[in-house]
Motif scaffolding. Structure first.
Motif, mmCIF file in Angstrom:
data_model
loop_
_atom_site.group_PDB
_atom_site.id
_atom_site.type_symbol
_atom_site.label_atom_id
_atom_site.label_comp_id
_atom_site.label_asym_id
_atom_site.label_seq_id
_atom_site.Cartn_x
_atom_site.Cartn_y
_atom_site.Cartn_z
ATOM 1 N N ILE A 90 0.916 -1.134 0.164
ATOM 2 C CA ILE A 90 0.040 -0.029 0.013
ATOM 3 C C ILE A 90 0.784 1.190 -0.079
ATOM 4 N N LEU A 91 1.983 1.098 0.695
ATOM 5 C CA LEU A 91 2.813 2.301 0.700
ATOM 6 C C LEU A 91 3.581 2.690 -0.504
ATOM 7 N N LEU A 110 9.296 8.810 2.063
ATOM 8 C CA LEU A 110 8.392 7.832 2.590
ATOM 9 C C LEU A 110 8.692 6.251 2.050
ATOM 10 N N LEU A 111 9.101 6.278 1.007
ATOM 11 C CA LEU A 111 9.451 4.917 0.526
ATOM 12 C C LEU A 111 10.593 4.173 1.175
ATOM 13 N N LEU A 115 10.201 1.016 3.611
ATOM 14 C CA LEU A 115 10.899 -0.262 3.536
ATOM 15 C C LEU A 115 11.913 -0.532 4.578
ATOM 16 N N VAL A 116 12.344 0.399 5.329
ATOM 17 C CA VAL A 116 12.927 -0.033 6.581
ATOM 18 C C VAL A 116 12.164 -0.498 7.683
ATOM 19 N N ASP A 122 9.776 -7.371 9.604
ATOM 20 C CA ASP A 122 9.678 -8.571 9.232
ATOM 21 C C ASP A 122 10.766 -9.607 10.015
ATOM 22 N N TRP A 123 11.720 -8.855 10.270
ATOM 23 C CA TRP A 123 12.955 -9.373 11.147
ATOM 24 C C TRP A 123 12.653 -9.555 12.450
ATOM 25 N N LEU A 124 11.814 -8.525 13.066
ATOM 26 C CA LEU A 124 11.512 -8.581 14.531
ATOM 27 C C LEU A 124 10.071 -9.415 14.802
ATOM 28 N N LEU A 125 9.170 -8.934 14.138
ATOM 29 C CA LEU A 125 7.728 -9.369 14.186
ATOM 30 C C LEU A 125 7.370 -10.970 13.794
ATOM 31 N N LEU A 126 8.016 -11.331 12.648
ATOM 32 C CA LEU A 126 7.484 -12.455 12.013
ATOM 33 C C LEU A 126 8.244 -13.662 12.466
#
Length: 127
Positions: A90-91, A110-111, A115-116, A122-126
């Motif tokens: 969406i971003l 914003l991009l 992305l960061v 992805d690295w911390l939550l998933l």
């Protein structure tokens, strides 16, 4: 004849009067270039090129995120995976629209930040 009947000569226009000898020379910016002088092009991207480049980059990132989302969903099904990658996609769409409306610099920031944040999530939550 009276003084009012006589015509007085008009003063000379200022453009015809030469400058005094001790006057400084005019600045380079004050002097227009000759008509046959070559026009130098500014370096860098034009605003149109910058917008098109940002749209192309955001579209490529959108496609890559879609592929990564498909791969991640094949390995594990999680609403969190869809949420992280869905928000990043969406971003990318928001960045494309910002670039179309001339807000290229804001879209770039914003991009990058999005992305960061998506990679960090992805690295911390998933799992």
């Amino acid at each position: 004849m009276t003084a009012s009947d006589q015509e007085t000569p008009a003063p000379a226009p200022l453009a015809d009067v030469p400058p005094p000898a001790d006057a400084p020379a005019p600045a380079v910016a004050d002097v227009p270039p000759p008509a046959d002088a070559p026009v130098s092009e500014a370096e860098g991207l034009t605003p149109r090129q910058a917008r098109l480049l940002r749209i192309a980059v955001a579209s490529a990132v959108l496609v890559v995120l879609g592929a990564v989302l498909a791969v991640r969903l094949a390995s594990r099904t999680s609403v969190l995976v869809v949420g992280v990658y869905g928000l990043a996609m969406i971003l990318c769409g928001v960045v494309i629209e910002l670039s179309r409306h001339g807000r290229t610099r804001l879209g770039t920031y914003l991009l990058g930040a999005g992305l960061v944040a998506a990679l960090a999530a992805d690295w911390l939550l998933l799992p």
